[in-house]
Design a protein around this motif. Structure first.
Motif, mmCIF file in Angstrom:
data_model
loop_
_atom_site.group_PDB
_atom_site.id
_atom_site.type_symbol
_atom_site.label_atom_id
_atom_site.label_comp_id
_atom_site.label_asym_id
_atom_site.label_seq_id
_atom_site.Cartn_x
_atom_site.Cartn_y
_atom_site.Cartn_z
ATOM 1 N N UNK A 117 0.737 -1.203 -0.087
ATOM 2 C CA UNK A 117 0.038 0.148 0.005
ATOM 3 C C UNK A 117 1.131 1.178 -0.231
ATOM 4 N N UNK A 121 1.670 4.096 -2.853
ATOM 5 C CA UNK A 121 1.609 5.721 -2.684
ATOM 6 C C UNK A 121 2.775 6.354 -3.000
ATOM 7 N N UNK A 124 3.288 6.430 -7.102
ATOM 8 C CA UNK A 124 2.214 7.248 -7.638
ATOM 9 C C UNK A 124 2.214 8.629 -6.999
ATOM 10 N N UNK A 125 3.401 9.385 -6.374
ATOM 11 C CA UNK A 125 3.472 10.402 -5.651
ATOM 12 C C UNK A 125 2.332 10.931 -4.634
ATOM 13 N N UNK A 126 1.553 9.892 -4.169
ATOM 14 C CA UNK A 126 0.803 10.305 -3.092
ATOM 15 C C UNK A 126 1.307 10.827 -1.838
ATOM 16 N N UNK A 129 2.208 14.084 -2.375
ATOM 17 C CA UNK A 129 1.118 15.075 -2.546
ATOM 18 C C UNK A 129 1.008 15.352 -0.908
ATOM 19 N N UNK A 132 2.913 17.954 0.608
ATOM 20 C CA UNK A 132 2.553 19.258 -0.106
ATOM 21 C C UNK A 132 1.031 19.965 0.430
ATOM 22 N N UNK A 133 0.428 18.937 0.958
ATOM 23 C CA UNK A 133 -0.760 19.482 1.861
ATOM 24 C C UNK A 133 -0.342 19.583 3.329
ATOM 25 N N UNK A 135 0.945 17.731 5.305
ATOM 26 C CA UNK A 135 0.761 16.655 6.304
ATOM 27 C C UNK A 135 1.922 15.751 6.418
ATOM 28 N N UNK B 52 9.494 20.168 -7.990
ATOM 29 C CA UNK B 52 9.615 19.297 -6.962
ATOM 30 C C UNK B 52 10.806 19.997 -6.142
ATOM 31 N N UNK B 89 -0.500 22.374 -5.283
ATOM 32 C CA UNK B 89 0.272 21.649 -6.239
ATOM 33 C C UNK B 89 -0.667 20.624 -7.008
ATOM 34 N N UNK B 91 -0.331 17.616 -9.313
ATOM 35 C CA UNK B 91 0.788 16.845 -9.880
ATOM 36 C C UNK B 91 0.596 16.200 -11.218
ATOM 37 N N UNK B 95 -1.879 12.308 -8.650
ATOM 38 C CA UNK B 95 -1.685 11.840 -7.249
ATOM 39 C C UNK B 95 -2.538 11.878 -6.186
ATOM 40 N N UNK B 96 -3.802 11.258 -6.801
ATOM 41 C CA UNK B 96 -5.089 11.417 -5.935
ATOM 42 C C UNK B 96 -4.818 10.409 -4.619
ATOM 43 N N UNK B 97 -5.293 10.279 -3.591
ATOM 44 C CA UNK B 97 -5.140 9.324 -2.354
ATOM 45 C C UNK B 97 -6.373 8.254 -2.802
ATOM 46 N N UNK B 98 -6.075 7.215 -3.066
ATOM 47 C CA UNK B 98 -6.792 6.183 -3.550
ATOM 48 C C UNK B 98 -7.725 5.437 -2.498
ATOM 49 N N UNK B 99 -7.277 5.887 -0.904
ATOM 50 C CA UNK B 99 -7.904 5.160 -0.006
ATOM 51 C C UNK B 99 -9.209 6.243 0.562
ATOM 52 N N UNK B 100 -9.321 7.419 -0.159
ATOM 53 C CA UNK B 100 -10.098 8.432 0.036
ATOM 54 C C UNK B 100 -11.108 8.704 -0.721
ATOM 55 N N UNK B 108 -8.972 17.546 1.835
ATOM 56 C CA UNK B 108 -7.817 17.041 2.756
ATOM 57 C C UNK B 108 -7.042 18.332 3.156
ATOM 58 N N UNK B 158 -8.186 19.926 -5.770
ATOM 59 C CA UNK B 158 -7.820 19.953 -4.525
ATOM 60 C C UNK B 158 -6.256 20.904 -4.466
#
Ligand SMILES: Nc1ncnc2c1ncn2[C@@H]1O[C@H](COP(=O)(O)OP(=O)(O)OP(=O)(O)O)[C@@H](O)[C@H]1O
Ligand SMILES: [Mg+2]
Lengths: 257, 259
Positions: A117, A121, A124-126, A129, A132-133, A135, B52, B89, B91, B95-100, B108, B158
């Protein structure tokens, strides 16, 4: 071909990574006590790591307890001391086999899932991301898994202990013809707090190893699907080896006087 | 060329290499407040690597980077988190969070970074999704249930959700149909106008570049080789820029094509 070569390679790669891993561990552990703490994520991970591991750990514990009873019966039968079967089964399960088998099963299930998992992430640059948010990915991804593993696995091992003893009981009474009530009474009289606690301490350490190596390998995976696959393999192999090594040292500390 | 006063973002001699492959070889660039800069350049020239480095996702090997006049090249921890609150930013790969679910992706930064309560953040998310042309019915979907272009738009929502001062768009219109691409161009333009945002965008789409920028810079072989107002792009007098904007295979830029 030298069969030790692959083992040596894994071990060397592991040593080379020790520095990075230590830094990762320190930042993860210090992040555990610094806010923000994501309670919701900790809860979610407790269910995924602890609760969903119950079936697989329960089943393996049951069969292990059964096999243990069988072996001890065969051995003790030669000296006519079949009555020690319940005592040795409960000792073996609570001190050694419960935590080690649960640890290895969870390593296969959970370390792999975590590495896959987090590795996905990463590629895929999550994770970028998240940064940058504003967190912190260590706090958001690593801390919940670490806390959840260390807290839930001890509960899991107590359940595994009970199921393992039950497995021994079933085999002893159903196929070996031992007396049920006496078997149970011997078990309960013989087992001490310390036996159970030692297993709990062991599995808490194993839980830490599993979550840490799952996260570490995920975080450092690179290069697409293949990289994530490699990270998953490393996570399972390295956490399994480390669990068995840690088990030896913990046993010698806890029971070595 | 450059705006007066302290530039919003400044790169001085930024270098970055991977192994022995030099990607950035001394990039100098200033972006003034409320300016909209587009960086153009061939595929693989290091445009994504450059932004970056500014965000600190990659660490520059040499050179200095300033945001609002403060050096940010090597800051970490809390200071970096604070700096990143100024940024949004998008991307290149969304680069979306696929768990959400989609709405939580958009919300977010508001929830985690700015401590907004979830209900309010949900409403903002729905509003931002509408501004990128997505209805409330996608809010509960998972990102994996969206098309590539829709994912890109969610990424855009986002990026703008927390009303940042500076927004980086890495190829905002790639993968969108021409009409949606223009909607996104208009959205970027209006966001900049209404909020006085500073933007740095990367694009290969010259129509989009002309529309969303007031300045264009071209990155080639690790350096900025041309930098000027968008109006001058057709008379740059630079053969590299000319070749690029007209998309000619023949010219000073040689594509490295290996057979
Ligand atoms: N993490 C990394 N590790 C190694 N090499 C990298 C890494 N990131 C980028 N590169 C290399 O740096 C070069 C520039 O990559 P970058 O993604 O910045 O290109 P780009 O200009 O954004 O191209 P495109 O327009 O195709 O998106 C590429 O050759 C890439 O292989
Ligand atoms: Mg790019």
């Amino acid at each position: 071909m030298n069969i030790l070569a692959p083992i040596g390679r894994v071990f060397l790669a592991f040593l080379a990574q020790t520095g990075a891993l230590t830094r990762f561990m320190i930042s993860a552990v210090t992040s555990c006590v610094r806010p923000p703490i994501y309670w919701g994520l900790i809860g979610q991970q407790m269910i995924r790591i602890g609760y969903f591991s119950l079936p697989v750990v329960g089943l393996t514990a049951f069969f292990t307890g059964g096999a243990l009873a069988l072996q001890i019966y065969v051995g003790s039968n030669r000296f006519g001391v079949e009555s020690v079967v319940p005592n040795i089964v409960v000792l073996g399960i609570t001190r050694e086999l419960g935590p080690v088998i649960a640890g290895l099963m969870v390593a296969g299930r959970v370390a792999a899932a975590i590495a896959a998992e987090i590795g996905t992430m990463r590629v895929t640059e999550q994770i970028d991301a998240l940064t940058t948010l504003s967190t912190n990915p260590i706090k958001y991804l690593v801390v919940p898994r670490l806390i959840a593993a260390v807290v839930t696995l001890p509960v899991l091992v107590i359940v595994a202990d009970a199921i393992g003893v039950f497995g021994g009981y079933v085999v002893a009474t159903e196929s070996l013809g031992l007396n049920g009530p006496i078997y149970l009474k011997n078990t309960v009289d013989f087992v001490t707090h310390d036996d159970v606690i030692s297993g709990v301490i062991k599995i808490a350490v194993f839980g830490f190893i599993i979550a840490l190596l799952g996260c570490y390998n995920g975080f450092h995976s690179k290069g697409g699907a293949q990289g994530v696959g490699a990270a998953t393999t490393y996570a399972v192999v390295s956490s399994s080896i480390l669990i068995l090594a840690a088990n030896y040292f913990l046993t010698s500390i806890l029971f070595g006087n | 060329m450059a705006a007066q006063g302290t530039p919003k973002i400044e790169l001085r001699g930024v270098k970055k290499r991977f192994g022995d492959k030099v990607v950035l070889d001394g990039v100098d660039l200033k972006i003034g407040a409320a300016e909209s800069l587009v960086v153009i350049g061939g595929s693989g020239t290091g445009k994504s690597v450059m932004i970056k480095c500014v965000l600190g996702i990659l660490r520059a090997d040499e050179g200095k980077i300033f945001v609002d006049g403060e050096e940010v090249t090597r800051i970490g921890g809390r200071a970096r988190e604070a700096m990143l609150k100024k940024f949004g930013m998008l991307f290149q790969g969304a680069a979306l969070f696929d768990s959400l679910p989609v709405w939580e992706n958009v919300a977010f930064g508001l929830i985690q970074g700015h401590g907004m309560n979830r209900r309010k953040a949900h409403d903002v998310a729905i509003e931002k999704l509408a501004s990128v042309g997505l209805g409330p019915e996608v809010a509960m979907l998972s990102p994996s249930e969206l098309s590539g272009g829709m994912q890109k738009r969610v990424g855009l929502a986002r990026a703008i959700a927390a009303d940042p001062q500076i927004i980086f768009f890495d190829e905002p219109t790639t993968g969108l149909d021409p009409i949606m691409a223009d909607v996104i161009n208009d959205l970027i333009v209006s966001t900049v106008k209404n909020l006085g945002v500073t933007t740095l965008s990367i694009t290969h789409d010259m129509a989009s570049a002309r529309k969303i920028s007031n300045r264009i810079a071209m990155l080639y072989k690790g350096k900025i080789i041309w930098d000027g107002p968008t109006a001058d792009i057709d008379n740059s007098g630079n053969p590299y820029v000319d070749q690029f904007i007209h998309g000619r295979a023949v010219g000073p830029i040689k594509m490295e094509v290996r057979g």
